[in-house]
Scaffold this motif. Sequence first.
Motif, PDB file in Angstrom:
ATOM      1  N   TRP A  18       0.807  -1.214   0.000  1.00 17.44           N
ATOM      2  CA  TRP A  18       0.000   0.000   0.000  1.00 17.44           C
ATOM      3  C   TRP A  18       0.843   1.269   0.000  1.00 17.44           C
ATOM      4  CZ3 TRP A  18      -4.792   0.211  -1.378  1.00 17.44           C
ATOM      5  CH2 TRP A  18      -5.600  -0.927  -1.253  1.00 17.44           C
ATOM      6  N   SER A  19       2.135   1.148  -0.263  1.00 18.28           N
ATOM      7  CA  SER A  19       2.994   2.332  -0.213  1.00 18.28           C
ATOM      8  C   SER A  19       2.629   3.351  -1.290  1.00 18.28           C
ATOM      9  CB  SER A  19       4.458   1.920  -0.341  1.00 18.28           C
ATOM     10  OG  SER A  19       4.673   1.182  -1.523  1.00 18.28           O
ATOM     11  N   THR A  29       7.151   2.888  -7.962  1.00 14.54           N
ATOM     12  CA  THR A  29       7.485   2.209  -6.708  1.00 14.54           C
ATOM     13  C   THR A  29       7.169   0.717  -6.796  1.00 14.54           C
ATOM     14  OG1 THR A  29       7.032   4.234  -5.458  1.00 14.54           O
ATOM     15  CG2 THR A  29       7.038   2.165  -4.213  1.00 14.54           C
ATOM     16  N   TYR A  30       6.127   0.375  -7.520  1.00 17.72           N
ATOM     17  CA  TYR A  30       5.777  -1.049  -7.670  1.00 17.72           C
ATOM     18  C   TYR A  30       6.933  -1.837  -8.282  1.00 17.72           C
ATOM     19  CZ  TYR A  30       0.799   0.059  -6.841  1.00 17.72           C
ATOM     20  OH  TYR A  30      -0.399   0.458  -6.307  1.00 17.72           O
ATOM     21  N   ILE A 110      -2.500   0.017 -11.484  1.00 17.89           N
ATOM     22  CA  ILE A 110      -2.603  -1.420 -11.254  1.00 17.89           C
ATOM     23  C   ILE A 110      -1.906  -2.206 -12.361  1.00 17.89           C
ATOM     24  CG2 ILE A 110      -4.190  -3.334 -10.814  1.00 17.89           C
ATOM     25  CD1 ILE A 110      -4.059  -1.078  -8.672  1.00 17.89           C
ATOM     26  N   GLN A 111      -1.978  -1.712 -13.596  1.00 19.13           N
ATOM     27  CA  GLN A 111      -1.270  -2.378 -14.685  1.00 19.13           C
ATOM     28  C   GLN A 111       0.237  -2.360 -14.452  1.00 19.13           C
ATOM     29  OE1 GLN A 111      -2.427  -1.247 -18.642  1.00 19.13           O
ATOM     30  NE2 GLN A 111      -0.629  -2.146 -19.588  1.00 19.13           N
ATOM     31  N   THR A 112       0.767  -1.229 -13.980  1.00 16.64           N
ATOM     32  CA  THR A 112       2.192  -1.147 -13.680  1.00 16.64           C
ATOM     33  C   THR A 112       2.594  -2.205 -12.667  1.00 16.64           C
ATOM     34  OG1 THR A 112       2.231   1.236 -14.115  1.00 16.64           O
ATOM     35  CG2 THR A 112       4.023   0.348 -12.780  1.00 16.64           C
ATOM     36  N   ALA A 113       1.802  -2.360 -11.611  1.00 19.07           N
ATOM     37  CA  ALA A 113       2.116  -3.341 -10.573  1.00 19.07           C
ATOM     38  C   ALA A 113       2.035  -4.761 -11.103  1.00 19.07           C
ATOM     39  CB  ALA A 113       1.156  -3.162  -9.398  1.00 19.07           C
ATOM     40  N   SER A 116       4.720  -5.714 -13.686  1.00 17.10           N
ATOM     41  CA  SER A 116       6.038  -5.790 -13.051  1.00 17.10           C
ATOM     42  C   SER A 116       6.197  -7.092 -12.276  1.00 17.10           C
ATOM     43  CB  SER A 116       6.234  -4.599 -12.110  1.00 17.10           C
ATOM     44  OG  SER A 116       6.190  -3.385 -12.819  1.00 17.10           O
ATOM     45  N   TRP A 117       5.166  -7.480 -11.554  1.00 20.00           N
ATOM     46  CA  TRP A 117       5.266  -8.676 -10.716  1.00 20.00           C
ATOM     47  C   TRP A 117       5.109  -9.959 -11.524  1.00 20.00           C
ATOM     48  CZ3 TRP A 117       1.669  -5.899  -6.734  1.00 20.00           C
ATOM     49  CH2 TRP A 117       2.431  -4.932  -6.067  1.00 20.00           C
TER      50      TRP A 117
END
Length: 336
Positions: A18-19, A29-30, A110-113, A116-117
């Motif tokens: 949640w940062s 940041t993700y 949300i797409q970035t996160a 990335s993951w």
Amino acid sequence: WAKATKRNDETKGDMHCWSVWHDNRKFETYRRTSPRFCSEFGFQSFPSSEVAARFCPPGEAYPGCSAFEWHQKNPGGNERIRKTFEWYFPELRDAASELLLSQFQQAMAIQTAVESWRMQRPHCMGTLYWQLNDNWPVSSWSSLEYGGKWKILHYRAKRFYAPVAVVGTPGKDSGQAVVWALNDTPKEQVATVVVERRDFAGCILGRDERQVSIPAQGVLNVGTFAREEGTFLVLRLVADDVTYDGEWLFDRFKDSPVAKAHIAVKVQGLDVTLTTDVPAFYVWANVAGIQGEFSANAFTLLPDRPVTIRFKPKGFLSGSELKKKLKIMHLRDSYE
């Protein structure tokens, strides 16, 4: 076990990230976070203007009016959304544009996160974003707003969670982009990956085509591409039964020369065919007051690639009524 495990340990267990939202950090940041499994993360958006009009007085369906503020239960949430606008987009056209742009922005976060993951497999083996839906009309983290309408995030999630996909990420320095092929299926995927370099008029300035074998439940580094001023990458992956389209912008929309696209619309029955003169990002089709979903939405439209989508109403709807109520917008419409 729970007491002995460090909270949000990137080496074991699940994580709540949640940062970005609560600490008001940038989406990048993700990419600096490496969960084994991220079971909770999210970013808010405002409700659509259609939903906001249900609880706000006429002419006051925008952030700042008292009724709108009452429908935000996370302290500072509305200002956090607006602060993030300043990082990624030019000045907004008007107050009403904030509602739609907030949903573009939520989908970007949300797409970035997720992308990335997904590329950190097998270190990261799953994600669950917060949240699915709302039980009242509100600004929130949902991808389905009150009444069941799909937000932009829900359409994009349908794409960025695709089992076989091609995506881009920043390279080791700001002048590079790395293209990745993702495969969550239990079998190897033999595919063609095409990377086109285009300017913001849509002209193809370069083309790279590669035959790749993506391991089962694996990730493949397709290649690294250098940044060139005033260009972006168009990505396509073609396998036996899969065609996946994506794009990669080297710069923020705020710093990219995105042109004002003129989109032509042709309606035949419940099919809508769209063409454009220049690249249009996050093309958004909306049918006010009608329950239903499009087969695809919130996509990039290119001058040489018309797109046909179908509206699936939750009741009878004639083609003439669809044509009357249909509205097409894109990201550039939200700001000057």
